[in-house]
Design a protein around this motif. Structure first.
Motif, PDB file in Angstrom:
ATOM      1  N   GLU A  55      35.129  34.827 180.015  1.00  0.00           N
ATOM      2  CA  GLU A  55      35.340  33.906 178.904  1.00  0.00           C
ATOM      3  C   GLU A  55      35.916  32.595 179.433  1.00  0.00           C
ATOM      4  OE1 GLU A  55      33.854  35.735 175.755  1.00  0.00           O
ATOM      5  OE2 GLU A  55      35.363  34.248 175.259  1.00  0.00           O
ATOM      6  N   SER A  82      33.211  30.539 181.367  1.00  0.00           N
ATOM      7  CA  SER A  82      32.038  29.956 180.687  1.00  0.00           C
ATOM      8  C   SER A  82      32.395  28.727 179.869  1.00  0.00           C
ATOM      9  CB  SER A  82      31.401  30.998 179.786  1.00  0.00           C
ATOM     10  OG  SER A  82      32.299  31.346 178.774  1.00  0.00           O
ATOM     11  N   GLY A  91      20.117  34.333 169.300  1.00  0.00           N
ATOM     12  CA  GLY A  91      20.993  35.103 170.167  1.00  0.00           C
ATOM     13  C   GLY A  91      20.747  34.758 171.620  1.00  0.00           C
ATOM     14  N   ARG A  92      21.574  35.332 172.488  1.00  0.00           N
ATOM     15  CA  ARG A  92      21.364  35.105 173.914  1.00  0.00           C
ATOM     16  C   ARG A  92      20.727  36.380 174.451  1.00  0.00           C
ATOM     17  NH1 ARG A  92      26.483  33.698 177.355  1.00  0.00           N
ATOM     18  NH2 ARG A  92      25.765  31.587 177.710  1.00  0.00           N
ATOM     19  N   MET A 125      30.861  30.133 174.837  1.00  0.00           N
ATOM     20  CA  MET A 125      29.456  30.495 174.976  1.00  0.00           C
ATOM     21  C   MET A 125      28.570  29.299 174.712  1.00  0.00           C
ATOM     22  SD  MET A 125      28.648  34.260 173.503  1.00  0.00           S
ATOM     23  CE  MET A 125      29.918  35.422 173.892  1.00  0.00           C
ATOM     24  N   SER A 126      27.532  29.183 175.457  1.00  0.00           N
ATOM     25  CA  SER A 126      26.665  28.017 175.335  1.00  0.00           C
ATOM     26  C   SER A 126      25.680  28.200 174.191  1.00  0.00           C
ATOM     27  CB  SER A 126      25.934  27.822 176.660  1.00  0.00           C
ATOM     28  OG  SER A 126      24.611  27.421 176.445  1.00  0.00           O
ATOM     29  N   LEU A 182      19.243  25.724 170.694  1.00  0.00           N
ATOM     30  CA  LEU A 182      19.059  26.392 169.416  1.00  0.00           C
ATOM     31  C   LEU A 182      18.877  25.356 168.330  1.00  0.00           C
ATOM     32  CD1 LEU A 182      21.869  28.892 170.139  1.00  0.00           C
ATOM     33  CD2 LEU A 182      19.464  29.458 169.939  1.00  0.00           C
ATOM     34  N   GLN A 220      26.896  33.712 163.241  1.00  0.00           N
ATOM     35  CA  GLN A 220      27.542  34.519 164.265  1.00  0.00           C
ATOM     36  C   GLN A 220      28.805  35.177 163.755  1.00  0.00           C
ATOM     37  OE1 GLN A 220      27.910  31.725 167.468  1.00  0.00           O
ATOM     38  NE2 GLN A 220      25.987  32.357 168.406  1.00  0.00           N
TER      39      GLN A 220
END
Lengths: 670, 137, 231
Positions: free
Chosen positions: A667, A670, A372-373, C1-2, C6, C17
């Motif tokens: 969104e 990014s 996760g972030r 999203m980056s 990972l 996810q």
């Protein structure tokens, strides 16, 4: 006329209680005067004291809990300093006083500090997370809160009128029988705990009914947030275990008041039966405290990792497993009482097995973070501090679960360090994490993050500096509850522990400063959208603070993480869901029955403690009369017109449009 | 309009005929059903109670078996009450009621049997209270 | 999203996810909720259900209190301190009457509920009155038993066994008395207010309470009295 009560009840010869009482009374009078002068009584009465809104009740529970945590912490400071000073010296607290302090510390921290806080969180969050407007029995809920407050008041009254128990937080007979505790101390304990126990049971019944029978449309059992599962498990334990406390304390009360022989040392009574029964309550009690904390961490880990919680179903299974097994381990609190190898083995094994449930949860939290972030906001700091602290505390628990080892460590400082490790690491860290996380939802503005981080680090470091020496001392042979110490070798460790307490005090100061600074800067810290943390469950769909009816239209849930799904759909389609049809809403009316009942409960308790029989009867009659008057009321709901609902909802939709724009632009960027 | 439909003070209602039940509750249309349940319940209870009283202190069955028989009869009587008076069934509308009951029964057994087991062992191993007091200086 | 940094494969990560709870197992959550089964997924239950279920949960907690008193009795049934034993104090004929009276009151209670469901005020009140009177007879019989014992010097202060006997039986009697008070208040309420929803809900609760007391009594007369006489 006044039973045992006379002027000698006021502690004129003891400076510490006397001065403390004077200060507290002055502060109380000051606050009452301020409220009166500023004309706040009508607001307080109609918006808080007679409110049946679960959110208000939850906040009041938390406020009560925080105040009592501070009082309990003051006791802790006194204990640690006394032990550090009293090495081959008398210290500053005579034994009769020291014994009251450690008894009050435990009683207040567990029953009037941690319990109300946990109950407060459950009250505030469960209806919001389930997408409904209130708990199943809102007015009953209010009565429960005020009864808890009544118990807390009685305990604190013992500081200025009379004395408190000297038996420890669980009043073992024969010490707690009238032969060895002839004063009013144990009676204060008994009535305060009994009255507040009723309050706790009320919340338990309420939440169980709410979770099982009152969820919004589409919210299957396996779509509920994990916090609701842990609240359910905790409240099932409340319903199962608190009656044991009620019964056992009632038996002790009968022994003390009318000379019965449940737990006496003569006429066939059995003091060991008290220990057995009270721990049959006592062990589930600690799980009642920690399960909601686990739920809080589950919510925080998933939100701040930006991922759904890992292993939702195994989390639910682990929660229910812990709920059931926690009722099978209670003998590990009195392994040394002499039940023998067979019994000790059974309970030793069950106590080791219960760790599996928590282990599953810890792995799930860690795996939630993985991939996760992770955002290291203050709630997440508390959560990670919890993982580290609780694992070690749990491991020492499994060590204690082994009966032969427990014969060495029972009632030593090792035990004291263990249970503080798990309660502070689990429950207290959970409460602080949850407070940080849901404060914006409750009050409409965030807490200052900088002071929050300072508070966390002071608490984390302070905790370890205070309690690591106690582990060492325990293994060195130091028993608990010592008013003076005869071994010079222990002095350095005790000093280190006091240094830790100093750090903890700084931490508490940071918390207070954080609150003051946040209130001062509340406009800058305002939560304008209702979703400051990018949350995943339904409470974040409401404005901050939510309107009293929670949701203009109860949501229709289609998957797990109800709010996350709604949000993602809104981001995808670039618009909010269509405006719903507005209907009038029926909400319960406010009622003074809670504070009325609590007032007469306090009078009743006080009268019973001091043997003022006419007053006790009068209070009972008055309470019953009030109950009948309340039950006779014709109107119990009022209608919120559709226009009002529409107005509130449109304001919410406007702020959500703004949030949607912001999220969409993020969104794109990014 | 039945009671069930009138007091929908919260949103969310089911179509007529599909009702959740709390214990001891039946929809109004089955009122005659009640009386039959009550009569059956009373009848069975009387039978079982009389049997229990008759058994106690008599020679009708092997005497050492009497306590066990009494317990079985007591459980049967409690069952009659639960089924006929409180209308606990195994239908899906009663699942929550049954689960709550099972949970409660489990707790009761744990407390009673657990306490008996523990206290029994303690009594075997520990000095009796009177002797302990005699030993005090 | 980056997804930088990972180690898992992109595809696996994507699956995690997007498919967090299934983890390769069969899909769930897509079934229609079964209406009317109280599983809660069709919205909050009606007030009548909530009140009944909530009271059921409260009753379970009350049963746990009784179980503690039962446990105390079980543990201390032989702790007579040289005084009378259980066999010495039980009076089977009187217990038989008490049992009959309480059982009959449970029966009339249920009939009164049937009458209230049929909205028949007269019969509801008559049957409730009968229930209350039978309950009163029960309490009076018990009081008589206690007074009798006390006059023979058999009091709870005499021994642990007597303490736990009087405690358990007395607790039950206190509950019946409280139930009687409740009953009287409710009869007055029904008379004044008629069959409103709240009143009906309270009648459901009263029924549950009264039947539960009879269930507890089954335990008491079997374990304390009948088995006490046998031993």
């Amino acid at each position: 006329m006044f039973g045992k009560l006379d002027l000698s009840a006021i502690p004129l010869s003891q400076p510490i209680p006397l001065i403390t009482s004077a200060i507290v009374i002055l502060i109380a009078i000051g606050i009452l005067a301020l409220v009166t002068v500023r004309g706040w009584w009508p607001y307080l009465w109609s918006e808080w004291i007679t409110s049946v809104d679960h959110k208000r009740i939850g906040i009041m529970y938390c406020l009560l809990g925080v105040l009592m945590l501070i009082r309990g912490f003051a006791d802790a400071i006194m204990m640690r300093t006394q032990q550090a000073i009293a090495v081959n010296a008398p210290g500053y607290l005579p034994p009769e006083h020291y014994n009251q302090i450690f008894s009050a510390h435990g009683t207040i921290m567990i029953l009037f500090g941690a319990m109300p806080l946990v109950l407060g969180f459950m009250n505030f969050l469960v209806p919001l997370q389930l997408g409904v407007r209130d708990v199943a029995f809102p007015t009953f809920n209010q009565v429960g809160f005020w009864l808890t407050a009544s118990g807390a008041l009685l305990v604190n009254l013992s500081l200025f009128i009379g004395e408190f128990a000297r038996t420890g937080w669980l009043p073992y007979p024969p010490l707690s029988q009238t032969t060895y505790s002839p004063g009013v101390g144990v009676d204060y304990y008994l009535w305060a705990v009994q009255i507040s126990g009723i309050g706790t049971l009320i919340t338990g019944i309420n939440i169980v009914t709410t979770v099982l029978k009152m969820r919004c449309r589409g919210m299957d059992y396996l779509r509920m947030p994990v916090f609701c599962w842990t609240a359910l498990a905790s409240c099932l334990l409340i319903v199962a275990a608190f009656p044991i406390l009620t019964a056992t304390l009632a038996m002790l009360t009968l022994d003390r008041y009318v000379g019965w022989h449940y737990f006496t040392s003569t006429a066939g009574g059995n003091p060991m039966m008290f220990v057995n029964l009270i721990w049959a309550w006592g062990h589930p009690e600690v799980y009642i405290l920690v399960l909601p904390a686990f739920g809080i961490f589950s919510e925080i880990f998933s939100t701040f990792s930006g991922k759904p919680l890992f292993g939702y179903r195994s989390m639910v299974a682990a929660t229910l497993f812990i709920c059931v097994v926690s009722m099978l381990v209670w003998l590990h609190h009195f392994v040394t009482m002499g039940a023998g190898a067979a019994v000790n083995t059974f309970f030793g094994i069950s106590s080791s097995i219960i760790a599996v449930g928590t282990g599953v949860k810890i792995y799930n939290w860690i795996f939630t973070m993985y991939g996760g972030r992770v955002r290291f906001e203050v709630p997440m700091l508390w959560s990670m501090g919890f993982i580290f602290t609780f694992i070690i505390g749990g491991l020492t628990g499994v060590l204690l679960a082994v009966p032969p080892a427990d014969f060495m460590t029972h009632n030593s400082m090792f035990l004291v360090a263990h249970f503080h490790n798990v309660i502070i690491g689990g429950v207290v860290f959970g409460i602080f994490a949850g407070t940080e996380y849901w404060f914006p939802k409750a009050f409409g503005f965030r807490l200052h993050a900088g002071w929050g981080k300072a508070a966390f680090w002071c608490a984390f470091i302070g905790f370890w500096v205070t309690f690591t020496p106690l582990y060492v001392l325990g293994l060195d042979g130091m028993t608990r509850r010592l008013q003076h110490i005869n071994f010079e070798e222990w002095r350095p460790w005790l000093y280190v522990s006091v240094a830790g307490i100093v750090i903890l005090v700084i931490g508490v100061i940071c918390q207070v400063v954080q609150l003051v600074v946040s209130i001062r800067n509340r406009d800058r810290l305002r939560d304008t959208t209702g979703d400051p943390w990018d949350g995943r469950s339904l409470e974040w769909a409401t404005p901050s603070p939510p309107p009293f009816f929670n949701f203009a239209v109860m949501p229709n849930v289609e998957g797990e993480e109800a709010y996350w799904g709604i949000k993602q759909k809104a981001i995808e389609t670039q618009q909010l869901s269509p405006e719903p049809q507005y209907h009038p809403i029926e909400m319960p009316i406010n009622s003074p029955v809670g504070i009325y009942t609590a007032f007469f409960s306090t009078v009743f308790g006080f009268a019973m403690i001091w043997y003022i029989w006419w007053l006790a009867i009068a209070a009972l009659v008055a309470a019953f009369a009030g109950f009948v008057v309340f039950a006779w009321r014709d109107v119990h709901e009022f209608e919120v017109p559709a226009e009002e609902v529409a107005r509130v909802e449109r304001a919410r939709r406007a702020s959500r449009e703004a949030l949607l724009e912001r999220l969409s632009s993020q969104e794109v960027g990014s | 309009m039945s009671d069930l439909e009138r007091d929908q003070s919260l949103e969310g209602s089911w179509s007529h005929g599909e009702h959740d039940h709390s214990p001891g509750d039946e929809p109004a249309e089955d009122a005659g059903h009640w009386i039959r349940n009550a009569n059956l319940g009373l009848g069975f209870s009387v039978l079982l109670t009389v049997a229990a009283f008759a058994l106690a202190g008599s020679d009708i069955i092997y005497p050492p078996a009497v306590p066990v028989a009494l317990i079985v009869l007591a459980i049967a009587q409690m069952g009659v009450h639960l089924v006929f008076f409180l209308h606990i069934t195994t239908g899906p509308d009663n699942t929550n009621n049954v689960l709550a009951l099972v949970f409660g029964v489990m707790v009761v057994f744990l407390i009673v049997l657990g306490s008996i087991w523990i206290m029994d062992h303690l009594t075997q191993n520990m000095m009796p209270m009177e002797k302990m007091i005699e030993m005090q200086p | 999203m980056s997804d930088a940094g990972l180690p898992a494969s992109v595809e696996a990560l994507h699956r995690v996810q997007q498919d967090p709870h299934r983890l390769g197992h069969r899909a769930h959550g897509a079934r229609d909720p079964r209406p009317g089964t109280g599983q809660g997924a069709t919205g909050p239950a009606a007030k009548r259900i909530l009140v009944g279920y909530g009271f059921w949960i409260y009753l379970l907690s009350d049963i746990v209190i009784f179980s503690c008193f039962f446990a105390a009795f079980a543990v201390q049934r032989h702790a007579t301190a040289g005084g009378p034993t259980v066999g010495d104090i039980v009076d089977i004929p009187r217990v038989g009457w008490e049992t009959a009276v309480l059982l009959l009151s449970s029966y009339t209670c249920m009939l009164s509920f049937a009458a209230s469901n049929a909205r028949n005020l007269l019969w509801t009140q008559i049957l409730l009155l009968l229930t209350g009177l039978l309950g009163l007879v029960f309490v009076l019989l018990e009081l008589q038993e206690f007074v009798d014992l006390a006059s023979r010097g058999i009091t709870p202060q005499r021994s642990a066994m007597l303490t736990s006997f009087f405690g358990l039986v007395g607790l039950h009697g206190v509950h019946v008395t409280a139930g009687g008070l409740w009953l009287a208040t409710m009869m007055a309420q029904i008379q004044v207010k008629g069959f409103r929803p709240e009143i009906n809900h309270r009648l459901i609760c009263f029924n549950l309470f009264w039947h539960a007391l009879d269930i507890v009594w089954i335990g008491i007369f079997t374990i304390v009295y009948l088995m006490g006489a046998v031993a």
